[in-house]
Design an enzyme around this catalytic site. Structure first.
Site, PDB file in Angstrom:
ATOM      1  N   TYR A  81     -28.106   7.657   5.467  1.00  0.00           N
ATOM      2  CA  TYR A  81     -28.285   6.421   6.235  1.00  0.00           C
ATOM      3  C   TYR A  81     -27.348   6.459   7.446  1.00  0.00           C
ATOM      4  CZ  TYR A  81     -24.422   5.263   3.041  1.00  0.00           C
ATOM      5  OH  TYR A  81     -23.273   5.296   2.294  1.00  0.00           O
ATOM      6  N   GLU A 103       0.847  -1.192   0.000  1.00  0.00           N
ATOM      7  CA  GLU A 103       0.000   0.000   0.000  1.00  0.00           C
ATOM      8  C   GLU A 103       0.882   1.242   0.000  1.00  0.00           C
ATOM      9  OE1 GLU A 103      -3.256   1.105  -0.071  1.00  0.00           O
ATOM     10  OE2 GLU A 103      -2.403   3.080   0.293  1.00  0.00           O
ATOM     11  N   GLN A 104       0.531   2.205  -0.865  1.00  0.00           N
ATOM     12  CA  GLN A 104       1.362   3.406  -0.967  1.00  0.00           C
ATOM     13  C   GLN A 104       1.305   4.286   0.289  1.00  0.00           C
ATOM     14  OE1 GLN A 104      -0.068   5.736  -4.260  1.00  0.00           O
ATOM     15  NE2 GLN A 104      -2.030   6.180  -3.327  1.00  0.00           N
ATOM     16  N   ARG A 124     -16.810   3.754   6.175  1.00  0.00           N
ATOM     17  CA  ARG A 124     -15.718   3.155   5.389  1.00  0.00           C
ATOM     18  C   ARG A 124     -14.512   2.824   6.264  1.00  0.00           C
ATOM     19  NH1 ARG A 124     -16.666   4.820  -0.133  1.00  0.00           N
ATOM     20  NH2 ARG A 124     -14.600   4.091  -0.632  1.00  0.00           N
ATOM     21  N   ASP A 178     -11.983  -0.871  -8.358  1.00  0.00           N
ATOM     22  CA  ASP A 178     -11.980   0.359  -9.150  1.00  0.00           C
ATOM     23  C   ASP A 178     -10.821   0.399 -10.150  1.00  0.00           C
ATOM     24  OD1 ASP A 178     -14.197   1.195  -7.796  1.00  0.00           O
ATOM     25  OD2 ASP A 178     -13.334   3.071  -7.050  1.00  0.00           O
TER      26      ASP A 178
HETATM   27  C1  LIG Z   1     -19.559   8.983  -2.810  1.00  0.00           C
HETATM   28  C2  LIG Z   1     -19.369   7.516  -3.020  1.00  0.00           C
HETATM   29  C3  LIG Z   1     -20.256   6.636  -2.459  1.00  0.00           C
HETATM   30  C4  LIG Z   1     -20.074   5.273  -2.637  1.00  0.00           C
HETATM   31  N1  LIG Z   1     -20.968   4.430  -2.080  1.00  0.00           N
HETATM   32  C5  LIG Z   1     -20.800   3.092  -2.243  1.00  0.00           C
HETATM   33  C6  LIG Z   1     -21.707   2.193  -1.642  1.00  0.00           C
HETATM   34  O1  LIG Z   1     -22.661   2.606  -0.977  1.00  0.00           O
HETATM   35  N2  LIG Z   1     -21.493   0.856  -1.806  1.00  0.00           N
HETATM   36  C7  LIG Z   1     -20.429   0.363  -2.532  1.00  0.00           C
HETATM   37  O2  LIG Z   1     -20.281  -0.862  -2.633  1.00  0.00           O
HETATM   38  N3  LIG Z   1     -19.561   1.210  -3.142  1.00  0.00           N
HETATM   39  C8  LIG Z   1     -19.713   2.546  -3.009  1.00  0.00           C
HETATM   40  N4  LIG Z   1     -18.846   3.393  -3.595  1.00  0.00           N
HETATM   41  C9  LIG Z   1     -17.752   2.850  -4.431  1.00  0.00           C
HETATM   42  C10 LIG Z   1     -16.569   2.405  -3.599  1.00  0.00           C
HETATM   43  O3  LIG Z   1     -16.182   3.428  -2.719  1.00  0.00           O
HETATM   44  C11 LIG Z   1     -15.388   2.034  -4.476  1.00  0.00           C
HETATM   45  O4  LIG Z   1     -15.822   1.269  -5.560  1.00  0.00           O
HETATM   46  C12 LIG Z   1     -14.375   1.211  -3.656  1.00  0.00           C
HETATM   47  O5  LIG Z   1     -13.904   1.957  -2.553  1.00  0.00           O
HETATM   48  C13 LIG Z   1     -13.209   0.759  -4.518  1.00  0.00           C
HETATM   49  O6  LIG Z   1     -12.314   0.020  -3.729  1.00  0.00           O
HETATM   50  P1  LIG Z   1     -10.892  -0.380  -4.287  1.00  0.00           P
HETATM   51  O7  LIG Z   1     -10.235  -1.139  -3.173  1.00  0.00           O
HETATM   52  O8  LIG Z   1     -11.034  -1.033  -5.618  1.00  0.00           O
HETATM   53  O9  LIG Z   1     -10.137   0.998  -4.570  1.00  0.00           O
HETATM   54  P2  LIG Z   1      -9.679   2.133  -3.554  1.00  0.00           P
HETATM   55  O10 LIG Z   1     -10.605   2.247  -2.405  1.00  0.00           O
HETATM   56  O11 LIG Z   1      -9.433   3.347  -4.360  1.00  0.00           O
HETATM   57  O12 LIG Z   1      -8.280   1.598  -2.966  1.00  0.00           O
HETATM   58  C14 LIG Z   1      -7.116   1.620  -3.726  1.00  0.00           C
HETATM   59  C15 LIG Z   1      -5.912   1.541  -2.767  1.00  0.00           C
HETATM   60  O13 LIG Z   1      -4.724   1.424  -3.536  1.00  0.00           O
HETATM   61  C16 LIG Z   1      -3.753   2.318  -3.062  1.00  0.00           C
HETATM   62  N5  LIG Z   1      -2.856   2.630  -4.185  1.00  0.00           N
HETATM   63  C17 LIG Z   1      -3.129   3.399  -5.262  1.00  0.00           C
HETATM   64  N6  LIG Z   1      -2.087   3.442  -6.105  1.00  0.00           N
HETATM   65  C18 LIG Z   1      -1.120   2.654  -5.541  1.00  0.00           C
HETATM   66  C19 LIG Z   1       0.209   2.291  -5.930  1.00  0.00           C
HETATM   67  N7  LIG Z   1       0.749   2.737  -7.080  1.00  0.00           N
HETATM   68  N8  LIG Z   1       0.925   1.465  -5.117  1.00  0.00           N
HETATM   69  C20 LIG Z   1       0.398   1.006  -3.956  1.00  0.00           C
HETATM   70  N9  LIG Z   1      -0.849   1.339  -3.527  1.00  0.00           N
HETATM   71  C21 LIG Z   1      -1.606   2.138  -4.317  1.00  0.00           C
HETATM   72  C22 LIG Z   1      -4.554   3.499  -2.559  1.00  0.00           C
HETATM   73  O14 LIG Z   1      -3.799   4.278  -1.615  1.00  0.00           O
HETATM   74  C23 LIG Z   1      -5.752   2.797  -1.919  1.00  0.00           C
HETATM   75  O15 LIG Z   1      -5.513   2.437  -0.579  1.00  0.00           O
HETATM   76  C24 LIG Z   1     -18.999   4.766  -3.415  1.00  0.00           C
HETATM   77  C25 LIG Z   1     -18.094   5.664  -3.981  1.00  0.00           C
HETATM   78  C26 LIG Z   1     -18.284   7.020  -3.793  1.00  0.00           C
HETATM   79  C27 LIG Z   1     -17.327   7.948  -4.422  1.00  0.00           C
END
Ligand SMILES: Cc1cc2nc3c(=O)[nH]c(=O)nc-3n(C[C@H](O)[C@H](O)[C@H](O)COP(=O)(O)OP(=O)(O)OC[C@H]3O[C@@H](n4cnc5c(N)ncnc54)[C@H](O)[C@@H]3O)c2cc1C
Length: 402
Positions: free
Chosen positions: A217, A37-38, A111, A295
């Protein structure tokens, strides 16, 4: 197993909700997993999240029930209302119906609480903070990856769970900037005692109006009310969860809305503004021994509340595909993983985009037709969402078409 008889070593890049839950799923399936993790510490900002039973089921199976039962809220229902007079557009029960229908509850959770609950299930010594991945290469029978702090690793498999700006995605498929989606969110948390006089039930409410919608909520065991108010904007030049917005600006964006909406915004402790970005669905996620999840490969508008839930599903399917593969070369298992996941997440990306227009209709004939349709056949009830909530991502079945 590798040829040495040891379990394959998997590096997960990114310790967000997607990366950490995948790491846990992979570890439970018998793999040796390290997470890179960065950030210097594990953090999640940005308030609450809805967790449908499709994802809650996976988290409970991963042994996280104690933390979820302590910190998450089981909303009694979902209530969609009109922006000005508060008239009900649709209403449905969520709990205990979801557990009865799908064997897992529907949850709303902060979160940061969710990330801490998932992290508590994974050995801390295998989470490497302060490691920002800057490059990777296919090494034939392994992957080589390197970090900004000079560290290098050579895992058997590498999983990019590094979010919408994914460096792993760029390394695999080239650079492409995400697009501003024409929406910004005002987000805030309100201590429950400050709005006790509103007599809100412990449930989800969403308010639909012209060019905007607002969702609220409870999270953190019911101690905080989370709200997210979306409004449309033409341009944006920042992408940051934590840009402070003044409460006055958020109130101005919801001028003329129902008193309950305005009261909730006005009572927030702090208010953040966040811009929505998007990418088109990718046709593939894997190259050789490297793949993507969450994502990093399928960012979606949060208008189905499924982005994090789908990232959690990705991890469960990935672990099941790799565990089921007897082949020493994991490329085939990674292709199976993406072919199982792609139709489902692409459908959700498209539905989430369509909901932006549906939620933000100006008052008029189209809005009246939408409201009549919601009244005739609500689309938010656990029964209506069987294809979404009833799906078991660890079972390796193709997504249901219905
Ligand atoms: C306003 C809002 C409301 C939402 N509500 C919901 C909901 O109700 N229900 C739901 O299921 N989803 C919801 N989402 C979507 C959800 O937040 C995201 O889809 C989810 O957090 C994605 O998770 P992830 O682990 O794929 O990515 P991220 O949470 O973006 O995590 C990526 C991680 O990788 C790290 N990283 C990045 N680049 C590097 C690198 N080069 N080297 C090492 N580490 C790195 C980052 O620091 C981070 O910790 C919502 C989103 C938003 C914006």
């Amino acid at each position: 197993m590798t040829t040495s008889g040891k379990p394959p070593h998997i590096a997960v890049i990114g310790a967000g909700i997607g990366g950490l839950s995948a790491a846990l799923s992979l570890r439970r399936a018998g793999f040796a997993v390290d997470v890179y993790e960065q950030a210097a510490e594990l953090t999640e900002v940005g308030g609450g999240i809805n967790m449908g039973p499709n994802a809650a089921r996976i988290l409970y199976r991963l042994g996280l029930g104690e933390g979820l039962d302590r910190d998450a809220v089981r909303p009694v229902g979902t209530h969609q209302r009109r922006w000005d007079d508060g008239r009900t557009l649709q209403k449905a029960g969520l709990n205990p119906q979801c557990e009865a229908l799908y064997g897992a509850p529907h949850l709303t959770v902060h979160r940061a609480d969710l990330l801490a609950i998932i992290a508590a299930g994974f050995p801390a010594e295998h989470i490497h903070l302060g490691h920002r991945l800057v490059g990777l290469a296919d090494g034939g029978d392994h992957v080589e990856a390197w970090f900004d702090n000079g560290a290098r690793i050579t895992p058997d498999i590498l999983v990019g769970a590094d979010g919408i700006h994914s460096a792993v995605r760029t390394a695999l498929f080239g650079a492409e900037e995400p697009r501003f989606a024409g929406c910004v969110a005002y987000r805030g948390l309100v201590p429950a005692e400050r709005i006790a006089d509103l007599g809100l039930e412990l449930g989800n409410q969403s308010w639909l109006g012209p060019g905007a919608h607002l969702v609220h909520y409870f999270v953190s065991g019911g101690r905080l009310l989370n709200f997210v108010g979306w409004t449309e904007h033409d341009t944006w030049n920042r992408e940051d969860w934590t840009d402070r917005a003044t409460i006055a600006r958020a109130l101005a964006a919801f001028e003329g809305w129902h008193p309950q909406v305005r009261r909730i915004i006005a009572t927030a402790e702090t208010c953040f503004i966040w811009a929505l970005f998007d990418r088109d669905p990718l046709p593939r996620w894997s190259v050789g021994r490297t793949t993507l999840l969450g994502d990093a490969c399928h960012p979606m508008y949060p208008f189905m509340a499924q982005g994090a839930a789908q990232a959690i599903e990705d991890g469960a399917t990935l672990a099941a595909c790799l565990a089921a593969s007897s082949d020493a070369d994991p490329a085939e298992a990674l292709r199976r993983y993406e072919s199982l996941r792609l139709p489902r997440v692409t459908r959700l990306q498209e539905m989430s985009r369509a909901n932006k227009a549906r939620y933000h209709m100006r008052d008029g004939p189209a809005q009246q037709a939408r409201d009549a349709e919601y009244a005739r056949a609500g689309d938010r009830s656990p029964e209506a969402l069987r294809w979404l909530f009833g799906f078991d991502a660890g079972a390796l079945a193709p997504a249901e078409p219905g």
